[in-house]
Write a protein that holds these residues in place. Structure first.
Motif, mmCIF file in Angstrom:
data_model
loop_
_atom_site.group_PDB
_atom_site.id
_atom_site.type_symbol
_atom_site.label_atom_id
_atom_site.label_comp_id
_atom_site.label_asym_id
_atom_site.label_seq_id
_atom_site.Cartn_x
_atom_site.Cartn_y
_atom_site.Cartn_z
ATOM 1 N N GLU A 52 34.477 41.176 28.139
ATOM 2 C CA GLU A 52 35.464 42.243 28.025
ATOM 3 C C GLU A 52 35.280 43.304 29.105
ATOM 4 O O GLU A 52 36.246 43.728 29.757
ATOM 5 N N GLN A 53 34.055 43.727 29.323
ATOM 6 C CA GLN A 53 33.801 44.761 30.335
ATOM 7 C C GLN A 53 34.024 44.229 31.748
ATOM 8 O O GLN A 53 34.541 44.951 32.605
ATOM 9 N N ILE A 54 33.649 42.976 31.998
ATOM 10 C CA ILE A 54 33.870 42.380 33.322
ATOM 11 C C ILE A 54 35.371 42.294 33.594
ATOM 12 O O ILE A 54 35.844 42.661 34.673
ATOM 13 N N ALA A 55 36.144 41.834 32.614
ATOM 14 C CA ALA A 55 37.597 41.746 32.785
ATOM 15 C C ALA A 55 38.196 43.129 33.037
ATOM 16 O O ALA A 55 39.138 43.264 33.831
ATOM 17 N N ALA A 56 37.661 44.158 32.404
ATOM 18 C CA ALA A 56 38.162 45.525 32.609
ATOM 19 C C ALA A 56 37.894 46.006 34.035
ATOM 20 O O ALA A 56 38.746 46.667 34.642
ATOM 21 N N VAL A 57 36.740 45.679 34.584
ATOM 22 C CA VAL A 57 36.426 46.065 35.967
ATOM 23 C C VAL A 57 37.374 45.359 36.932
ATOM 24 O O VAL A 57 37.886 45.961 37.880
ATOM 25 N N ILE A 58 37.638 44.091 36.678
ATOM 26 C CA ILE A 58 38.559 43.338 37.534
ATOM 27 C C ILE A 58 39.961 43.940 37.444
ATOM 28 O O ILE A 58 40.642 44.121 38.459
ATOM 29 N N ALA A 59 40.399 44.273 36.233
ATOM 30 C CA ALA A 59 41.723 44.889 36.059
ATOM 31 C C ALA A 59 41.806 46.208 36.821
ATOM 32 O O ALA A 59 42.826 46.498 37.464
ATOM 33 N N ALA A 60 40.745 46.994 36.780
ATOM 34 C CA ALA A 60 40.728 48.273 37.494
ATOM 35 C C ALA A 60 40.846 48.065 39.000
ATOM 36 O O ALA A 60 41.529 48.836 39.694
ATOM 37 N N ALA A 61 40.212 47.022 39.517
ATOM 38 C CA ALA A 61 40.323 46.727 40.956
ATOM 39 C C ALA A 61 41.759 46.375 41.318
ATOM 40 O O ALA A 61 42.278 46.821 42.351
ATOM 41 N N HIS A 62 42.426 45.600 40.457
ATOM 42 C CA HIS A 62 43.831 45.256 40.716
ATOM 43 C C HIS A 62 44.729 46.480 40.619
ATOM 44 O O HIS A 62 45.695 46.604 41.372
ATOM 45 N N ASP A 63 44.414 47.400 39.706
ATOM 46 C CA ASP A 63 45.194 48.636 39.597
ATOM 47 C C ASP A 63 45.030 49.494 40.848
ATOM 48 O O ASP A 63 45.978 50.109 41.320
ATOM 49 N N GLN A 64 43.820 49.525 41.387
ATOM 50 C CA GLN A 64 43.551 50.343 42.568
ATOM 51 C C GLN A 64 44.114 49.715 43.838
ATOM 52 O O GLN A 64 44.520 50.427 44.760
ATOM 53 N N PHE A 65 44.142 48.388 43.894
ATOM 54 C CA PHE A 65 44.610 47.679 45.091
ATOM 55 C C PHE A 65 45.671 46.638 44.705
ATOM 56 O O PHE A 65 45.441 45.437 44.824
#
Length: 133
Positions: A52-65
């Motif tokens: 869950e936390q790993i997927a959240a970090v990946i989602a945040a990267a997509h939101d930023q870029f």
């Protein structure tokens, strides 16, 4: 190609599938395939454990870029249960470094695999980060 080389390259390919998954459900599935249930991801911007936390970090990267994808640069190298590789974040609309553009983020990661070939730990290093990121 040795079985170990295949193992490292397969693990890294699954890693990039997870990092490049756009849709939340596809991302959750890709993270579960790539990482062990208690797997971790640590870099200068994150220190997380579990799918869950790993997927959240990946989602945040997509939101930023938005509109960018992670891609492997160079070869995957490994020994025992450890592999290392370099990557960059590139625009999916073009303007890649080979076309004269610049990848805003680039780095190198070291992954440790479990007996099933899933990622136990990622230690990431950022080689290039835009100002203010």
């Amino acid at each position: 190609m040795s079985a170990n080389t295949d193992r490292y390259e397969s693990a890294v390919a699954r890693y990039f599938e997870a990092w490049n998954a756009r849709e939340p459900q596809a991302r959750v599935k890709a993270v579960a395939v790539a990482w062990a249930a208690d797997g971790s991801c640590t870099d200068p911007l994150a220190d997380v454990r579990g799918h869950e936390q790993i997927a959240a970090v990946i989602a945040a990267a997509h939101d930023q870029f938005p509109g960018f994808a992670f891609r492997l640069t160079g070869a995957v190298d490994g020994h025992h249960d450890t592999a290392r590789f370099s990557w960059e974040l590139v625009s999916e609309a073009g303007g890649t470094p080979s076309e004269g553009g610049s990848a805003p983020v680039a780095g190198s990661d070291v992954v440790t695999l479990n007996a099933e070939g899933r990622i136990k730990d990622v230690l990431g290093f950022l080689d290039r980060v835009p100002a203010g990121a």
